[in-house]
Design a protein around this motif. Structure first.
Motif, PDB file in Angstrom:
ATOM      1  N   ARG A   4      36.981  30.440  49.470  1.00  0.00           N
ATOM      2  CA  ARG A   4      37.708  31.672  49.642  1.00  0.00           C
ATOM      3  C   ARG A   4      36.789  32.869  49.493  1.00  0.00           C
ATOM      4  NH1 ARG A   4      43.391  30.075  46.591  1.00  0.00           N
ATOM      5  NH2 ARG A   4      43.893  28.404  48.034  1.00  0.00           N
ATOM      6  N   LYS A   5      37.370  34.041  49.634  1.00  0.00           N
ATOM      7  CA  LYS A   5      36.556  35.249  49.680  1.00  0.00           C
ATOM      8  C   LYS A   5      35.755  35.439  48.407  1.00  0.00           C
ATOM      9  CE  LYS A   5      36.962  40.149  50.751  1.00  0.00           C
ATOM     10  NZ  LYS A   5      37.874  41.242  51.108  1.00  0.00           N
ATOM     11  N   GLY A   6      36.335  35.135  47.269  1.00  0.00           N
ATOM     12  CA  GLY A   6      35.609  35.247  46.015  1.00  0.00           C
ATOM     13  C   GLY A   6      34.747  34.029  45.759  1.00  0.00           C
ATOM     14  N   LEU A   7      33.450  34.203  45.640  1.00  0.00           N
ATOM     15  CA  LEU A   7      32.556  33.083  45.375  1.00  0.00           C
ATOM     16  C   LEU A   7      32.579  32.723  43.909  1.00  0.00           C
ATOM     17  CD1 LEU A   7      29.502  34.108  47.578  1.00  0.00           C
ATOM     18  CD2 LEU A   7      31.357  32.547  48.139  1.00  0.00           C
ATOM     19  N   ILE A   8      32.034  31.558  43.589  1.00  0.00           N
ATOM     20  CA  ILE A   8      32.013  31.091  42.203  1.00  0.00           C
ATOM     21  C   ILE A   8      31.062  31.965  41.396  1.00  0.00           C
ATOM     22  CG2 ILE A   8      31.594  29.106  40.724  1.00  0.00           C
ATOM     23  CD1 ILE A   8      32.024  27.335  43.102  1.00  0.00           C
ATOM     24  N   PRO A   9      31.492  32.507  40.280  1.00  0.00           N
ATOM     25  CA  PRO A   9      30.575  33.315  39.467  1.00  0.00           C
ATOM     26  C   PRO A   9      29.406  32.504  38.962  1.00  0.00           C
ATOM     27  CG  PRO A   9      32.865  33.643  38.813  1.00  0.00           C
ATOM     28  CD  PRO A   9      32.853  32.497  39.767  1.00  0.00           C
ATOM     29  N   GLU A  10      28.307  33.207  38.689  1.00  0.00           N
ATOM     30  CA  GLU A  10      27.099  32.521  38.246  1.00  0.00           C
ATOM     31  C   GLU A  10      27.237  31.930  36.862  1.00  0.00           C
ATOM     32  OE1 GLU A  10      23.975  35.316  38.530  1.00  0.00           O
ATOM     33  OE2 GLU A  10      23.994  35.407  40.716  1.00  0.00           O
ATOM     34  N   ASP A  11      28.134  32.478  36.048  1.00  0.00           N
ATOM     35  CA  ASP A  11      28.239  31.986  34.677  1.00  0.00           C
ATOM     36  C   ASP A  11      29.257  30.869  34.541  1.00  0.00           C
ATOM     37  OD1 ASP A  11      30.230  33.663  35.324  1.00  0.00           O
ATOM     38  OD2 ASP A  11      30.103  34.937  33.542  1.00  0.00           O
ATOM     39  N   PHE A 315      45.610  35.837  29.383  1.00  0.00           N
ATOM     40  CA  PHE A 315      44.712  35.996  30.520  1.00  0.00           C
ATOM     41  C   PHE A 315      44.971  37.329  31.212  1.00  0.00           C
ATOM     42  CE2 PHE A 315      45.070  31.331  30.146  1.00  0.00           C
ATOM     43  CZ  PHE A 315      43.724  31.020  30.015  1.00  0.00           C
ATOM     44  N   VAL A 316      43.884  37.938  31.677  1.00  0.00           N
ATOM     45  CA  VAL A 316      44.002  39.191  32.419  1.00  0.00           C
ATOM     46  C   VAL A 316      44.344  38.889  33.869  1.00  0.00           C
ATOM     47  CG1 VAL A 316      42.365  40.331  30.882  1.00  0.00           C
ATOM     48  CG2 VAL A 316      41.540  39.235  32.972  1.00  0.00           C
ATOM     49  N   ALA A 317      44.863  39.886  34.552  1.00  0.00           N
ATOM     50  CA  ALA A 317      45.275  39.700  35.941  1.00  0.00           C
ATOM     51  C   ALA A 317      44.053  39.582  36.845  1.00  0.00           C
ATOM     52  CB  ALA A 317      46.156  40.858  36.379  1.00  0.00           C
ATOM     53  N   THR A 318      44.143  38.718  37.836  1.00  0.00           N
ATOM     54  CA  THR A 318      43.055  38.503  38.798  1.00  0.00           C
ATOM     55  C   THR A 318      43.441  38.848  40.228  1.00  0.00           C
ATOM     56  OG1 THR A 318      43.703  36.184  39.101  1.00  0.00           O
ATOM     57  CG2 THR A 318      42.068  36.657  37.394  1.00  0.00           C
ATOM     58  N   ILE A 319      44.722  39.095  40.469  1.00  0.00           N
ATOM     59  CA  ILE A 319      45.204  39.334  41.834  1.00  0.00           C
ATOM     60  C   ILE A 319      45.517  40.819  42.003  1.00  0.00           C
ATOM     61  CG2 ILE A 319      46.948  38.724  43.554  1.00  0.00           C
ATOM     62  CD1 ILE A 319      47.339  36.099  42.103  1.00  0.00           C
ATOM     63  N   SER A 320      45.058  41.379  43.110  1.00  0.00           N
ATOM     64  CA  SER A 320      45.336  42.763  43.451  1.00  0.00           C
ATOM     65  C   SER A 320      45.640  42.845  44.941  1.00  0.00           C
ATOM     66  CB  SER A 320      44.158  43.674  43.091  1.00  0.00           C
ATOM     67  OG  SER A 320      42.993  43.274  43.805  1.00  0.00           O
ATOM     68  N   GLU A 321      46.373  43.854  45.334  1.00  0.00           N
ATOM     69  CA  GLU A 321      46.740  44.040  46.740  1.00  0.00           C
ATOM     70  C   GLU A 321      45.791  45.046  47.376  1.00  0.00           C
ATOM     71  OE1 GLU A 321      50.691  45.041  49.479  1.00  0.00           O
ATOM     72  OE2 GLU A 321      50.793  45.024  47.281  1.00  0.00           O
ATOM     73  N   GLU A 322      45.104  44.609  48.415  1.00  0.00           N
ATOM     74  CA  GLU A 322      44.113  45.447  49.097  1.00  0.00           C
ATOM     75  C   GLU A 322      44.306  45.345  50.602  1.00  0.00           C
ATOM     76  OE1 GLU A 322      40.263  44.206  47.945  1.00  0.00           O
ATOM     77  OE2 GLU A 322      40.543  44.621  45.799  1.00  0.00           O
ATOM     78  N   GLU A 323      44.605  46.483  51.225  1.00  0.00           N
ATOM     79  CA  GLU A 323      44.713  46.590  52.683  1.00  0.00           C
ATOM     80  C   GLU A 323      45.690  45.567  53.265  1.00  0.00           C
ATOM     81  OE1 GLU A 323      40.833  46.259  54.297  1.00  0.00           O
ATOM     82  OE2 GLU A 323      40.086  48.089  53.338  1.00  0.00           O
ATOM     83  N   GLY A 324      46.866  45.494  52.666  1.00  0.00           N
ATOM     84  CA  GLY A 324      47.903  44.641  53.204  1.00  0.00           C
ATOM     85  C   GLY A 324      47.754  43.168  52.900  1.00  0.00           C
ATOM     86  N   MET A 325      46.820  42.773  52.038  1.00  0.00           N
ATOM     87  CA  MET A 325      46.662  41.375  51.660  1.00  0.00           C
ATOM     88  C   MET A 325      46.311  41.299  50.181  1.00  0.00           C
ATOM     89  SD  MET A 325      42.975  40.403  53.330  1.00  0.00           S
ATOM     90  CE  MET A 325      43.153  38.707  52.791  1.00  0.00           C
ATOM     91  N   TYR A 326      46.486  40.103  49.633  1.00  0.00           N
ATOM     92  CA  TYR A 326      46.213  39.892  48.211  1.00  0.00           C
ATOM     93  C   TYR A 326      44.792  39.371  48.035  1.00  0.00           C
ATOM     94  CZ  TYR A 326      51.228  40.407  47.550  1.00  0.00           C
ATOM     95  OH  TYR A 326      52.510  40.891  47.539  1.00  0.00           O
ATOM     96  N   ALA A 327      44.060  39.992  47.123  1.00  0.00           N
ATOM     97  CA  ALA A 327      42.681  39.600  46.839  1.00  0.00           C
ATOM     98  C   ALA A 327      42.602  39.036  45.430  1.00  0.00           C
ATOM     99  CB  ALA A 327      41.733  40.801  46.977  1.00  0.00           C
ATOM    100  N   VAL A 328      41.839  37.950  45.279  1.00  0.00           N
ATOM    101  CA  VAL A 328      41.658  37.273  44.000  1.00  0.00           C
ATOM    102  C   VAL A 328      40.248  37.527  43.512  1.00  0.00           C
ATOM    103  CG1 VAL A 328      41.718  35.089  42.766  1.00  0.00           C
ATOM    104  CG2 VAL A 328      43.323  35.501  44.641  1.00  0.00           C
ATOM    105  N   ASP A 329      40.113  38.061  42.324  1.00  0.00           N
ATOM    106  CA  ASP A 329      38.811  38.321  41.709  1.00  0.00           C
ATOM    107  C   ASP A 329      38.513  37.187  40.729  1.00  0.00           C
ATOM    108  OD1 ASP A 329      36.474  39.320  40.735  1.00  0.00           O
ATOM    109  OD2 ASP A 329      37.346  41.099  39.785  1.00  0.00           O
ATOM    110  N   TYR A 330      37.676  36.238  41.174  1.00  0.00           N
ATOM    111  CA  TYR A 330      37.379  35.079  40.335  1.00  0.00           C
ATOM    112  C   TYR A 330      36.424  35.407  39.199  1.00  0.00           C
ATOM    113  CZ  TYR A 330      39.841  31.779  43.314  1.00  0.00           C
ATOM    114  OH  TYR A 330      40.814  31.106  43.997  1.00  0.00           O
ATOM    115  N   SER A 331      35.843  36.588  39.188  1.00  0.00           N
ATOM    116  CA  SER A 331      35.003  36.962  38.045  1.00  0.00           C
ATOM    117  C   SER A 331      35.835  37.210  36.792  1.00  0.00           C
ATOM    118  CB  SER A 331      34.200  38.220  38.376  1.00  0.00           C
ATOM    119  OG  SER A 331      35.065  39.323  38.610  1.00  0.00           O
ATOM    120  N   LYS A 332      37.146  37.409  36.952  1.00  0.00           N
ATOM    121  CA  LYS A 332      38.046  37.610  35.816  1.00  0.00           C
ATOM    122  C   LYS A 332      38.879  36.366  35.529  1.00  0.00           C
ATOM    123  CE  LYS A 332      38.620  42.512  36.981  1.00  0.00           C
ATOM    124  NZ  LYS A 332      39.612  43.566  37.333  1.00  0.00           N
TER     125      LYS A 332
END
Length: 389
Positions: A4-11, A315-332
């Motif tokens: 998916r759009k968010g790659l695996i974090p380095e840590d 757990f903190v939220a990882t999903i946000s709405e950006e430009e009409g679609m939902y984005a997942v931030d895997y760093s969080k």
């Protein structure tokens, strides 16, 4: 694009583990025994003193698939080489018995043409089994034994190809390969959700291809003693789940928080935050489902020790709405935040009036502290005024 759009974090420690989150050192955990299931899902169990080793040979295919890649490749190579050498020896014996190796007249019909030594017989064995057919050597109708051996070698060659190629395919398409992109949070959390004390973990899928009919189940592994005095070193107790979609299955499109309500039926019902750090328990989480692209059932596992359970955090939220679609931030993905949570057990919390009374006490506590701080400031100001005069 596989992931998916968010790659695996380095840590990430491994593909299934989220980033490292520092645990507050409120309670010092004791040194515990070896864990039952590792963080990457491998079971920490060694099978020893197995007397009936022949049972593994009764299921040869599964045994070959379970072997390491090096051993599988060695068996794959040796199976073909041994069969070629065996039938090469058979073809050489047929030629030797028929007199094909001796010099004969022009009207002599051999069993197999152009076989003059063991090397030529070995090459003919390879040509027959692999169906190369260079055209220099061929079986004639002179010897019935040669025709019979030709049929047997073709059947044996097909069996070896089916078994070994099927074994290689199954090893490359094993379900645990798909599980490498199914990730779990490194820590579990205990906090209040909907006025109930809950045990929560987060899981996610890094690929776009979905896991069909995904289900999650939990177990608590602990040492227990029965009423008759029998000691069970690894007592596995099921934990009831409160899945986000309200059913036994989950729709794993984005990271989900799997919640277990700690009620009177829960094995964590009588554990407080301090008791948890001294208890020798392990919570195992198992995610099962069918891979959408291959149709193979896969399973991902992980576990949480008592020191890997963060009390009073969520757990903190990882999903946000950006430009009409939902984005997942895997760093969080594994990030947590402190929240107001009682440190007593769910049993004592329920006996003490529940979260409603706890919130009333907490709301009254800051006011008292503010009044005390205000009185202290008045005293200090009065003392300072006296000192000035």
């Amino acid at each position: 694009m596989l992931s998916r759009k968010g790659l695996i974090p380095e840590d990430y420690l491994r593909a299934r583990l989220a980033e490292d989150v520092l645990q507050p050192c409120k309670f010092k955990p004791k040194q515990r025994k070896a864990r039952f299931v590792a963080k990457n899902g491998t079971c920490n169990v060694a099978h020893t003193n197995i007397r009936e080793q022949g049972r593994f040979l009764q299921d040869v295919f599964t045994t070959l698939v379970d072997l390491k890649w090096l051993h599988t490749l060695i068996i794959f190579t040796m199976s073909f080489l041994c069969s070629w050498l065996l039938f090469g020896m058979v073809w050489w014996l047929i030629a030797f018995a028929h007199g094909d190796l001796d010099e004969q007249s022009d009207d002599f019909v051999p069993c197999v043409t152009d076989i003059h030594s063991f090397s030529s017989a070995f090459l003919f064995s390879i040509e027959v089994q692999v169906t190369i057919g260079f055209g220099g050597r061929m079986v004639t109708e002179e010897c019935l034994s040669a025709i019979f051996v030709l049929i047997v070698q073709n059947i044996v060659g097909l069996l070896i190809n089916a078994i070994m190629l099927g074994c290689i395919f199954m090893k490359t398409a094993q379900a645990n390969r798909r599980a490498e992109t199914l990730i779990f949070s490194k820590h579990a959390v205990v906090s209040v959700r909907n006025n109930k004390l809950c045990f929560m973990i987060r899981l996610g899928d890094l690929r776009k291809s979905m896991i069909i009919s995904a289900t999650v189940r939990m177990q608590v592994v602990r040492r227990s003693t029965t009423q008759e005095g029998e000691v069970i070193p690894l007592d596995q107790i099921d934990i009831q789940m409160d899945n986000p979609v309200g059913t036994n299955g989950i729709f794993l499109v984005s990271p989900l928080i799997i919640c277990h309500v700690i009620d009177k039926h829960s094995p964590l019902y009588e554990l407080s935050a301090e008791d948890l750090q001294h208890e020798d328990i392990e919570v195992i989480v198992v995610l099962e489902g069918v891979v959408e692209t291959t149709g193979i059932t896969t399973q991902a596992r992980t576990s949480y020790l008592s020191e890997e359970i963060l009390w009073g955090q969520r757990f903190v939220a990882t999903i946000s709405e950006e430009e009409g679609m939902y984005a997942v931030d895997y760093s969080k993905f594994g990030n947590t935040a402190k929240v107001l949570t009682p440190f007593c057990s769910a049993k004592k919390l329920e006996e003490g009036g529940g979260m409603t009374r706890f919130k009333l006490q907490e709301s009254a506590t800051p006011r008292t502290s503010v009044r005390r701080r205000g009185s202290q400031r008045v005293k200090q100001s009065s003392l300072t005024t006296k000192a000035l005069f």
